[in-house]
Every structure is written in structure tokens, then in C-alpha cells.
Design a protein around this motif. Structure first.
Motif, PDB file in Angstrom:
ATOM      1  N   TYR A 182     -82.625  99.828 -15.686  1.00 20.54           N
ATOM      2  CA  TYR A 182     -81.248 100.269 -15.482  1.00 20.54           C
ATOM      3  C   TYR A 182     -80.576  99.435 -14.398  1.00 20.54           C
ATOM      4  CZ  TYR A 182     -83.054 104.258 -18.098  1.00 20.54           C
ATOM      5  OH  TYR A 182     -83.639 105.040 -19.049  1.00 20.54           O
ATOM      6  N   ASP A 183     -79.235  99.369 -14.472  1.00 21.92           N
ATOM      7  CA  ASP A 183     -78.494  98.633 -13.455  1.00 21.92           C
ATOM      8  C   ASP A 183     -78.160  99.550 -12.283  1.00 21.92           C
ATOM      9  OD1 ASP A 183     -76.338 100.218 -14.247  1.00 21.92           O
ATOM     10  OD2 ASP A 183     -75.371  98.640 -15.428  1.00 21.92           O
ATOM     11  N   ALA A 184     -77.353  99.060 -11.332  1.00 22.43           N
ATOM     12  CA  ALA A 184     -77.026  99.822 -10.132  1.00 22.43           C
ATOM     13  C   ALA A 184     -76.238 101.104 -10.440  1.00 22.43           C
ATOM     14  CB  ALA A 184     -76.225  98.946  -9.172  1.00 22.43           C
ATOM     15  N   LYS A 185     -75.598 101.134 -11.612  1.00 29.05           N
ATOM     16  CA  LYS A 185     -74.824 102.316 -12.026  1.00 29.05           C
ATOM     17  C   LYS A 185     -75.643 103.254 -12.912  1.00 29.05           C
ATOM     18  CE  LYS A 185     -70.370  99.883 -11.900  1.00 29.05           C
ATOM     19  NZ  LYS A 185     -69.186  99.478 -12.704  1.00 29.05           N
ATOM     20  N   ASN A 186     -76.950 103.026 -12.959  1.00 28.85           N
ATOM     21  CA  ASN A 186     -77.865 103.809 -13.793  1.00 28.85           C
ATOM     22  C   ASN A 186     -77.539 103.692 -15.280  1.00 28.85           C
ATOM     23  OD1 ASN A 186     -79.513 104.882 -11.702  1.00 28.85           O
ATOM     24  ND2 ASN A 186     -77.929 106.382 -11.225  1.00 28.85           N
ATOM     25  N   GLN A 187     -76.950 102.558 -15.673  1.00 30.89           N
ATOM     26  CA  GLN A 187     -76.701 102.277 -17.074  1.00 30.89           C
ATOM     27  C   GLN A 187     -77.879 101.473 -17.625  1.00 30.89           C
ATOM     28  OE1 GLN A 187     -71.844 101.772 -17.263  1.00 30.89           O
ATOM     29  NE2 GLN A 187     -73.043 100.055 -16.540  1.00 30.89           N
ATOM     30  N   LEU A 188     -78.341 101.840 -18.803  1.00 26.82           N
ATOM     31  CA  LEU A 188     -79.455 101.123 -19.406  1.00 26.82           C
ATOM     32  C   LEU A 188     -79.070  99.671 -19.638  1.00 26.82           C
ATOM     33  CD1 LEU A 188     -82.271 101.221 -20.731  1.00 26.82           C
ATOM     34  CD2 LEU A 188     -81.106 101.738 -22.882  1.00 26.82           C
ATOM     35  N   SER A 189     -79.811  98.756 -19.054  1.00 26.28           N
ATOM     36  CA  SER A 189     -79.466  97.336 -19.156  1.00 26.28           C
ATOM     37  C   SER A 189     -80.493  96.520 -19.930  1.00 26.28           C
ATOM     38  CB  SER A 189     -79.303  96.733 -17.758  1.00 26.28           C
ATOM     39  OG  SER A 189     -80.499  96.889 -17.003  1.00 26.28           O
ATOM     40  N   GLN A 190     -81.737  96.990 -19.962  1.00 26.75           N
ATOM     41  CA  GLN A 190     -82.775  96.215 -20.637  1.00 26.75           C
ATOM     42  C   GLN A 190     -83.772  97.132 -21.335  1.00 26.75           C
ATOM     43  OE1 GLN A 190     -84.596  93.260 -18.124  1.00 26.75           O
ATOM     44  NE2 GLN A 190     -86.237  92.807 -19.558  1.00 26.75           N
ATOM     45  N   ILE A 191     -84.179  96.736 -22.535  1.00 26.32           N
ATOM     46  CA  ILE A 191     -85.195  97.453 -23.294  1.00 26.32           C
ATOM     47  C   ILE A 191     -86.210  96.447 -23.813  1.00 26.32           C
ATOM     48  CG2 ILE A 191     -83.544  97.448 -25.234  1.00 26.32           C
ATOM     49  CD1 ILE A 191     -85.164  99.696 -26.485  1.00 26.32           C
ATOM     50  N   ASP A 192     -87.472  96.682 -23.519  1.00 22.97           N
ATOM     51  CA  ASP A 192     -88.552  95.816 -23.995  1.00 22.97           C
ATOM     52  C   ASP A 192     -89.335  96.544 -25.082  1.00 22.97           C
ATOM     53  OD1 ASP A 192     -87.972  93.732 -22.177  1.00 22.97           O
ATOM     54  OD2 ASP A 192     -89.052  94.789 -20.594  1.00 22.97           O
ATOM     55  N   GLY A 193     -89.621  95.835 -26.166  1.00 21.05           N
ATOM     56  CA  GLY A 193     -90.400  96.415 -27.246  1.00 21.05           C
ATOM     57  C   GLY A 193     -89.617  96.668 -28.516  1.00 21.05           C
ATOM     58  N   PHE A 194     -88.279  96.600 -28.437  1.00 23.86           N
ATOM     59  CA  PHE A 194     -87.451  96.798 -29.621  1.00 23.86           C
ATOM     60  C   PHE A 194     -87.110  95.432 -30.208  1.00 23.86           C
ATOM     61  CE2 PHE A 194     -83.340  97.828 -31.755  1.00 23.86           C
ATOM     62  CZ  PHE A 194     -83.834  98.760 -32.646  1.00 23.86           C
ATOM     63  N   PRO A 195     -87.338  95.196 -31.500  1.00 22.45           N
ATOM     64  CA  PRO A 195     -87.192  93.849 -32.063  1.00 22.45           C
ATOM     65  C   PRO A 195     -85.765  93.318 -32.172  1.00 22.45           C
ATOM     66  CG  PRO A 195     -87.693  95.437 -33.788  1.00 22.45           C
ATOM     67  CD  PRO A 195     -87.850  96.161 -32.499  1.00 22.45           C
ATOM     68  N   ASP A 196     -84.777  94.187 -32.346  1.00 21.62           N
ATOM     69  CA  ASP A 196     -83.408  93.720 -32.596  1.00 21.62           C
ATOM     70  C   ASP A 196     -82.722  93.144 -31.361  1.00 21.62           C
ATOM     71  OD1 ASP A 196     -83.854  94.550 -35.123  1.00 21.62           O
ATOM     72  OD2 ASP A 196     -82.165  95.929 -35.249  1.00 21.62           O
ATOM     73  N   PHE A 197     -82.940  93.739 -30.204  1.00 15.09           N
ATOM     74  CA  PHE A 197     -82.292  93.275 -28.971  1.00 15.09           C
ATOM     75  C   PHE A 197     -83.081  93.748 -27.758  1.00 15.09           C
ATOM     76  CE2 PHE A 197     -80.315  97.316 -30.172  1.00 15.09           C
ATOM     77  CZ  PHE A 197     -80.463  98.060 -29.006  1.00 15.09           C
ATOM     78  N   ASN A 198     -82.802  93.140 -26.606  1.00 14.52           N
ATOM     79  CA  ASN A 198     -83.461  93.591 -25.375  1.00 14.52           C
ATOM     80  C   ASN A 198     -82.527  93.683 -24.171  1.00 14.52           C
ATOM     81  OD1 ASN A 198     -83.153  90.837 -25.053  1.00 14.52           O
ATOM     82  ND2 ASN A 198     -85.328  90.406 -24.694  1.00 14.52           N
ATOM     83  N   PHE A 199     -81.251  93.317 -24.342  1.00 16.38           N
ATOM     84  CA  PHE A 199     -80.272  93.452 -23.268  1.00 16.38           C
ATOM     85  C   PHE A 199     -79.006  94.134 -23.771  1.00 16.38           C
ATOM     86  CE2 PHE A 199     -82.878  90.056 -21.492  1.00 16.38           C
ATOM     87  CZ  PHE A 199     -82.961  90.418 -20.163  1.00 16.38           C
ATOM     88  N   ILE A 200     -78.406  94.972 -22.915  1.00 14.97           N
ATOM     89  CA  ILE A 200     -77.150  95.638 -23.240  1.00 14.97           C
ATOM     90  C   ILE A 200     -76.145  95.347 -22.137  1.00 14.97           C
ATOM     91  CG2 ILE A 200     -76.008  97.856 -23.692  1.00 14.97           C
ATOM     92  CD1 ILE A 200     -78.745  98.964 -24.487  1.00 14.97           C
ATOM     93  N   SER A 201     -74.952  94.883 -22.504  1.00 15.77           N
ATOM     94  CA  SER A 201     -73.888  94.655 -21.540  1.00 15.77           C
ATOM     95  C   SER A 201     -72.792  95.691 -21.754  1.00 15.77           C
ATOM     96  CB  SER A 201     -73.318  93.239 -21.671  1.00 15.77           C
ATOM     97  OG  SER A 201     -72.834  93.003 -22.983  1.00 15.77           O
ATOM     98  N   TYR A 202     -72.033  95.971 -20.689  1.00 20.50           N
ATOM     99  CA  TYR A 202     -71.051  97.052 -20.721  1.00 20.50           C
ATOM    100  C   TYR A 202     -69.646  96.557 -20.409  1.00 20.50           C
ATOM    101  CZ  TYR A 202     -75.071 100.187 -20.737  1.00 20.50           C
ATOM    102  OH  TYR A 202     -76.226 100.830 -21.073  1.00 20.50           O
ATOM    103  N   GLU A 203     -68.682  97.343 -20.885  1.00 17.58           N
ATOM    104  CA  GLU A 203     -67.271  97.099 -20.596  1.00 17.58           C
ATOM    105  C   GLU A 203     -66.610  98.459 -20.414  1.00 17.58           C
ATOM    106  OE1 GLU A 203     -63.759  95.489 -23.288  1.00 17.58           O
ATOM    107  OE2 GLU A 203     -65.113  93.847 -22.703  1.00 17.58           O
ATOM    108  N   ASN A 204     -66.024  98.671 -19.241  1.00 20.00           N
ATOM    109  CA  ASN A 204     -65.423  99.968 -18.909  1.00 20.00           C
ATOM    110  C   ASN A 204     -66.419 101.120 -19.053  1.00 20.00           C
ATOM    111  OD1 ASN A 204     -62.855  98.753 -18.482  1.00 20.00           O
ATOM    112  ND2 ASN A 204     -62.452  98.807 -20.679  1.00 20.00           N
ATOM    113  N   GLY A 205     -67.664 100.835 -18.700  1.00 22.04           N
ATOM    114  CA  GLY A 205     -68.702 101.860 -18.718  1.00 22.04           C
ATOM    115  C   GLY A 205     -69.268 102.180 -20.084  1.00 22.04           C
ATOM    116  N   MET A 206     -68.857 101.427 -21.109  1.00 25.79           N
ATOM    117  CA  MET A 206     -69.339 101.665 -22.476  1.00 25.79           C
ATOM    118  C   MET A 206     -70.145 100.468 -22.959  1.00 25.79           C
ATOM    119  SD  MET A 206     -68.085 104.649 -23.076  1.00 25.79           S
ATOM    120  CE  MET A 206     -68.304 104.829 -24.842  1.00 25.79           C
ATOM    121  N   PRO A 207     -71.238 100.704 -23.727  1.00 25.37           N
ATOM    122  CA  PRO A 207     -72.006  99.584 -24.284  1.00 25.37           C
ATOM    123  C   PRO A 207     -71.104  98.700 -25.137  1.00 25.37           C
ATOM    124  CG  PRO A 207     -73.182 101.651 -24.566  1.00 25.37           C
ATOM    125  CD  PRO A 207     -71.811 102.011 -24.106  1.00 25.37           C
ATOM    126  N   LYS A 208     -71.093  97.392 -24.852  1.00 21.31           N
ATOM    127  CA  LYS A 208     -70.201  96.477 -25.575  1.00 21.31           C
ATOM    128  C   LYS A 208     -70.968  95.496 -26.448  1.00 21.31           C
ATOM    129  CE  LYS A 208     -66.258  94.617 -26.643  1.00 21.31           C
ATOM    130  NZ  LYS A 208     -65.322  95.335 -27.550  1.00 21.31           N
TER     131      LYS A 208
END
Length: 271
Positions: free
Chosen positions: A57-83
Motif C-alpha cells: 500500500y502507498d502512504a494513503k493506504n491505497q493498494l499500489s502493488q499486487i504480486d501473484g496475479f498474472p494480469d497486472f501488478n501495479f495500480i495507479s490512482y487519480e483523485n483517489g480512484m484506481p485509474k
């Protein structure tokens, strides 16, 4: 007579001390201790069958990285929403999320290149209700030949109750969560409802697994997946931590007359 006074005096003192002590105890009981419940953020999840995810998780407790899932491993946000969900091993591919003016998910896009290097972009239209819950998705995935229209229904607590396929104007149930507990889902503080919606539907469509835990508030205790090869029944028994989050699940899967049992485990950072 003098002797009896000597006896009575200490006895009287004992009664007074006891009475005062009792009053103090009563006062302590009346003053309630306010305990603030901790928020638990999922660090790792072992869903059995070798499916193990790790989360950061990032400093805002937003999920930022997931390991083990084949489709993706990073999530970026815009206005607090997954983008955008990206894969560091294949930067040509990503999943994009668009929202309407009210902040409800309106479109999921799958952008990348196929095995021949040809660019593609598949857009899935999303329809939500007044609670910003996904009601219908016109799902178009790289692995689908055509748009798959699916409908999602929820109970009063916001749990996914049913996923249905819409074909020729008719509804066909794919998955149904029959019962839930009143405890906290491992993913309660992980904003996965929008990000993983396509995967939850895909899993139900191919009749594989129940992955609605990504979006549920509570924990399903019984589930039915409707498959062309026969219905699949799941039952779940949970153990919880002091904060009320599931930490272990005993899963029983019944399909084609056979029963399979396995465990799921969850590790948190509670603060």
C-alpha cells in the motif's frame, strides 16, 4: 463491655472501608472505556490451489502493488480512484478505468498488443446504480469472441448476491452466494470491487471459482456456481482475528459427485 467495644470498632472500620471500596468499583464500571477498532489491511492471501497474492500500500493506504496475479501488478490512482492497472513484465499492456462525473465506474479498457504485435483496445461499458455498485457490464475481453453482457445483484449490506448472463433478453444465473456471515471480508479495506470486476465475472462465466470475495463486505458461507457440466457447491467455515476479519477459511467444494477440501489463509497489517 470494654472488650466488646474493642471488637466492634475494627468491625465498623471494615464495613466503612468495604462500602467505600464498593462505591469506587461502581464508579469505575460506570465510566466506559472507548475502544477504537483497528483497520486491517490485507498483506497476503493464500486462496488454495497455489493461488497466493501479496499486497503493498502507498502512504494513503491505497493498494499500489499486487504480486501473484498474472494480469497486472501495479495500480495507479487519480483523485483517489484506481485509474490504471499495469504489468511491469509487459509494459505494452494495461487496464484502464474511467468514471462518470459522480465518480462511478463507467468503462473498463483493455489495451495492448497481441502475439503478432498488433495493437488492440477492448472497451467494456459499465452501468452502475445510485450506490455506485456495478449492475451491468458489457464485457469485452481479448479472450472473448463477442461482448458478454452480465448483471450483478447485491444484498442490503453490499455483498455480491448473484451474477447472471444476459442472452437474447433472457437471464441465466452463473453464480449465487446463498448465505453470508456478519464478519469482515479480508478485502474490506482493499479497493478491489472496480479493479477486479472483470475477473470476478470471467471466473463465474467459465464456471471455475467464486472470486466475489474481492468485492464483498462480509464472507460468503455457501455458494452455488451453475455450470454446463453440473452445479458446483461451495461451503466455507471461518476463523477470525480480534478485529473481526477472516484469517482462515476451510473450504468444501462439491462437484460431479466428488468432494474436495482445502484451506485459505489471510495475513493483515492492523493499525
Amino acid at each position: 463491655m470494654k472488650f466488646s467495644k474493642l471488637i466492634c470498632l475494627p468491625f465498623l472500620l471494615i464495613i466503612i472501608i468495604f462500602a467505600c471500596g464498593k462505591k469506587e468499583i461502581t464508579l469505575l464500571k460506570e465510566k466506559e472505556l472507548i475502544v477504537t477498532p483497528k483497520l486491517c489491511y490485507l498483506k497476503s492471501a493464500d486462496h488454495g490451489h497455489g493461488v497466493i497474492y501479496s499486497y503493498s500500500y502507498d502512504a494513503k493506504n491505497q493498494l499500489s502493488q499486487i504480486d501473484g496475479f498474472p494480469d497486472f501488478n501495479f495500480i495507479s490512482y487519480e483523485n483517489g480512484m484506481p485509474k490504471k492497472a499495469t504489468n511491469s513484465f509487459d509494459k505494452s499492456y494495461y487496464i484502464g478505468f474511467d468514471y462518470d462525473t459522480k465518480g462511478a465506474l463507467s468503462q473498463i479498457s483493455f489495451v495492448g498488443k497481441d502475439s503478432r504485435g498488433k495493437a488492440f483496445e477492448f472497451k467494456s461499458k459499465v452501468y452502475t446504480n445510485t450506490k455506485k455498485q456495478i449492475e451491468t457490464i458489457d464485457l469485452l475481453l481479448p479472450v472473448f469472441d463477442e461482448i458478454v453482457v452480465t448483471k450483478m445483484e447485491y444484498d442490503s449490506k453490499g455483498n455480491t448476491k448473484k451474477i447472471s448472463l444476459i442472452e437474447g433478453g433472457k437471464s441465466k444465473t452463473l453464480l449465487e452466494n446463498l448465505t453470508f456471515d456478519d464478519k469482515k471480508s479480508p478485502y474490506l479495506n482493499t479497493p478491489f470491487a472496480n479493479v477486479m470486476a472483470y475477473f470476478v465475472i470471467f471466473s463465474a462465466t467459465i464456471g471455475a471459482e467464486n472470486t466475489t470475495y474481492f468485492s464483498n463486505k462480509n464472507n460468503a458461507t455457501s455458494t452455488k456456481i451453475y455450470s454446463d457440466n453440473g452445479d458446483i457447491l461451495y461451503s466455507y467455515k471461518y476463523e477470525y482475528n480480534n478485529e473481526g476479519y477472516a484469517i482462515k477459511t476451510k473450504v468444501t467444494r462439491k462437484a460431479e459427485g466428488k468432494e474436495q477440501n482445502y484451506d485459505e489463509t489471510y495475513v493483515y497489517d492492523c493499525k
